[in-house]
Structure formats: C-alpha cells, structure tokens
Design a protein around this motif. Structure first.
Motif, PDB file in Angstrom:
ATOM      1  N   VAL A 258     -18.545  69.828 -16.404  1.00 24.45           N
ATOM      2  CA  VAL A 258     -18.459  71.168 -15.335  1.00 24.45           C
ATOM      3  C   VAL A 258     -17.250  72.027 -15.521  1.00 24.45           C
ATOM      4  N   ASP A 270     -20.006  75.906  -5.279  1.00 29.95           N
ATOM      5  CA  ASP A 270     -20.672  74.366  -5.749  1.00 29.95           C
ATOM      6  C   ASP A 270     -21.815  74.169  -4.681  1.00 29.95           C
ATOM      7  N   VAL A 338     -22.093  75.710  -9.892  1.00 32.77           N
ATOM      8  CA  VAL A 338     -22.648  74.411 -10.151  1.00 32.77           C
ATOM      9  C   VAL A 338     -23.623  73.991  -9.254  1.00 32.77           C
TER      10      VAL A 338
END
Length: 409
Positions: A258, A270, A338
């Motif tokens: 990542v 995130d 992510v």
C-alpha cells in the motif's frame, strides 16, 4: 451407511467435493483425486477412511486437527496448499472477467498468529477452554495450537484462571486474546454480568500475572499497562476487543504494498482505517484523512498521530461508510486512496471512488469474491488493475487476504 467417493476438487471452504448423480457432496479433510469412504447426509459426508490417498496429502501438524473446528487444510502439503489459496483469488477475479497479474502468495508461517478467540465454560473438573468444533456447540479443549504465537499459547493456564474467577456458571464465554507489545490483552464476552467480588479477583490476578489488560465487552476491568502495537513509527493503544491484523508479518506485507503504491501521493484517504494500520505509515510521506465507523479505533488512531513526531498532518473522521460513503466530490481533494473494508466489501463506497478522479487506489480485502466485485466496478470506470497479491495470515484455513493496486487511466 458408508459410501465410496472419488474427490474431484476442493471447494471454496477447503472441503473435498465429490460429483454424484444427485449433486456435489462435500467431504472435509479430503483432497483431489482421493478415493474415500464417508457417511453421507444429504450434500455433506463425514470421512470414514482414505482408501487411495493423494500425493498432496501430508501428515497434520496438530493432534487436534479434524476435531477442533479451526484448521481445515493441515492434511495438504505446503506447496499445494499455497497454490490452492492463490487460485481462490485468481478464480474470483476471472468470475468477474478480470485479467490481472496475480503474484505468488505471501506465505504464513506457524506460530505467528497474535490474536485468537477461545470458547470456555466451567465444569465440575475445571475450566474447559478451546475452540468450537465445526458446526457444533461442543468446545474442544486444546493442548497445542501450532498457529498461535507462544506468547498466547504459553499463557493458557492464566486465561483459564480468568475464566474460573469470572464464575460464569452455565454461561459459555468468548475470550478475545491479543498478544501486544506490552502483554496479553483479554476481552471477555458472553457474560451477562460480573459481580464486584469477581471483578476484584480478576483484577488482582491479572496484575500479579503481568497481563496488560482484562476487559468485559469493551469495559476495562484492569489495565496495568496500555496494550500497545506499532504501526510504522507510531505506537498505538489497541482498544478493548479492537481489530488487529492476525499476524504482524502479513500486516507488514500489506502495508509495504500500500505505501509503495501511494508513496508519491500528497493527500491520501484511508477508508475503513481501523486504528491506523495504513494511515500512520502513509503519514510519513503524505497528508492523510482516516475514516472509520468504530469510535474507539478512530480515537486510538487520532491519539497516536498526535503523539508521533515526524508525521504529516493526519485528520480522523468517525463515519459509517456503508451508510454514508465519501462522495466523489469529497474524494476529489485526494490523489490516493486505500480501503480495507469488512468481508462484505465496499460496494457503495467504491461506486463513489469510480466517479472520482483519484489517481491511485489500493484495495485490501479478506474476501476474494467481494474484492473482485469491487474491482470490477473500478475497472469499468477507467481504472487499470496493475497487480493483485494474495496474502495468507489465517494458516491452514480457507481465508485469504489480497491487496490490489489500481491506477486511473
């Protein structure tokens, strides 16, 4: 009545599948090509004997294999086991028409799992502590467990003592045990109430035994030391019963993929951030906005970010992304994302990502099926799937993690 079967292939849960005129029959602890006898009940059967074993068969590592309900594939040699797990990811992607490079699986070694959930109850002869037998309420007491860190397994007597001091009566307890850098963190579930006498006894014992914390359904009973883990350069206090990747090695592998993919992003979101597994590592290079629905987890992330020198700004937002996803407009200020959702995946949120102009995306998943669904949404909206890496952190089970990396065309 016992019936003879020939195993055709392994199913998604690791059971051998025999083809019959009345449909597939699932037989645990068998392997492709084997001829076995089994006692059939509808579409499932209990293995009686292996008549012609497969070349893939190996001697199980643990004496409890086949009864404790934990491991499904100790009877398969390591090379074929790892290949089968990788194929779970490949098959899920192909089912959605996705053709992407799938790396070799990141293997999981024995004695590395740092969290476990035990079932326990008191009996006339003492505390029964172990795992639930498959498809049963029966607790199988364990005398060994080759998947666990020694830090957990070597303290089973202390865990049994906590159960006895709780005096659960007929109640069956569920104990979530995590090995942290400052000691064991034990959260007791399944207990309706805990009297003051029992509470004080547990507190005295836990302090003397050097346990980091004992809690009940998230309420702290005693905390001699904050249970801490390290994410990159940040030290994080794990919330009671909070989520943590099963092995530190798998977490490091996922984080490396990542952070490498998002290294040049100035601002990163995130999503489903937990306590900061990725956010606190990404913040070394990028400004990060972390979003998580669990209040204790997002608070732990926020505290860690504020007390870790050298990080770029980290903002933390409590938000249920399944009900209220970040919109494409909100995502437009980021150049990297992510997301690491629960097993159900992130379909609602992914649809907003697909509409956004975010350049780089890293998708982390514990479910290849929902991952493939989510990736198909992104690839249908000008994202290129660069790579997928399977990661094993649930040794000898049918569960496999994966990290997928995408880039906007």
């Amino acid at each position: 009545m016992n019936t003879r079967f020939t195993i055709d292939h392994l199913g998604a849960q690791g059971d051998g599948v025999a083809k019959t005129d009345s449909g597939p029959v699932f037989i645990p602890f068998t392997l492709p090509g084997e001829v076995v006898t089994a006692a059939r009940q509808k579409n499932r059967a209990e293995l009686v004997a292996v008549i012609e074993p497969s070349s893939q068969r190996a001697e199980p590592t643990c004496r409890h294999f086949g009864t404790c309900g934990g491991c499904a594939l100790q009877h398969m040699n390591a090379e074929d086991y790892n290949g089968w797990k990788r194929e779970l990811v490949v098959h899920a992607l192909r089912s959605r028409g996705l053709d992407a490079p799938v790396a070799e699986i990141v293997r999981c070694e024995p004695n590395t799992r740092r969290r476990a959930v035990f079932s326990a109850r008191t009996t006339q002869v003492g505390v029964l502590l172990g795992y639930r037998q498959a498809a049963s309420h029966t607790i199988v007491p364990i005398e060994e467990c080759p998947i666990l860190l020694p830090a957990i397994f070597e303290r089973l007597d202390d865990i049994r003592k906590i159960v006895s001091l709780a005096e659960p009566g007929k109640e069956v307890l569920r104990l979530s045990v995590t090995a942290t850098e400052s000691g064991l963190d034990i959260d007791i579930g399944g207990l309706k109430k805990l009297g003051e006498k029992q509470r004080m006894a547990i507190a005295r014992f836990a302090g003397a035994a050097g346990l980091a914390r004992v809690s009940m359904a998230g309420e702290i009973i005693i905390e001699p030391r904050k249970p801490m883990v390290t994410f990159g350069s940040a030290t994080v206090e794990v919330p009671p019963g909070g989520f943590l990747q099963a092995t530190a090695e798998a977490e490091a592998a996922m984080a490396g993929l990542v952070t490498g993919h998002l290294a040049r992003c100035k601002r990163v979101a995130d999503l489903f951030s937990g306590s900061g597994t990725f956010a606190l590592r990404l913040a070394v290079r990028s400004e990060v906005h972390a979003v998580e629905s669990d209040a204790a987890a997002i608070a732990a992330l926020d505290r860690a970010s504020r007390h870790t020198p050298g990080l770029r700004p980290v903002s933390a937002e409590r938000r249920d992304l399944d009900r209220r996803p970040l919109t494409a407009k909100e995502l437009s200020r980021f150049d990297g994302i992510v997301f690491d959702p629960p097993r159900a995946g992130a379909e609602i949120q992914v649809k907003q990502i697909a509409k956004s102009g975010v350049k780089r995306v890293a998708a982390v998943s514990c479910n290849p099926v929902t991952l493939a669904r989510d990736l198909s949404i992104l690839t249908g909206s000008d994202y290129t799937l660069l790579s997928v890496t399977p990661i094993d952190q649930f040794l000898w089970s049918a569960h496999v993690e994966a990290v997928a990396l995408l880039e906007k065309r």
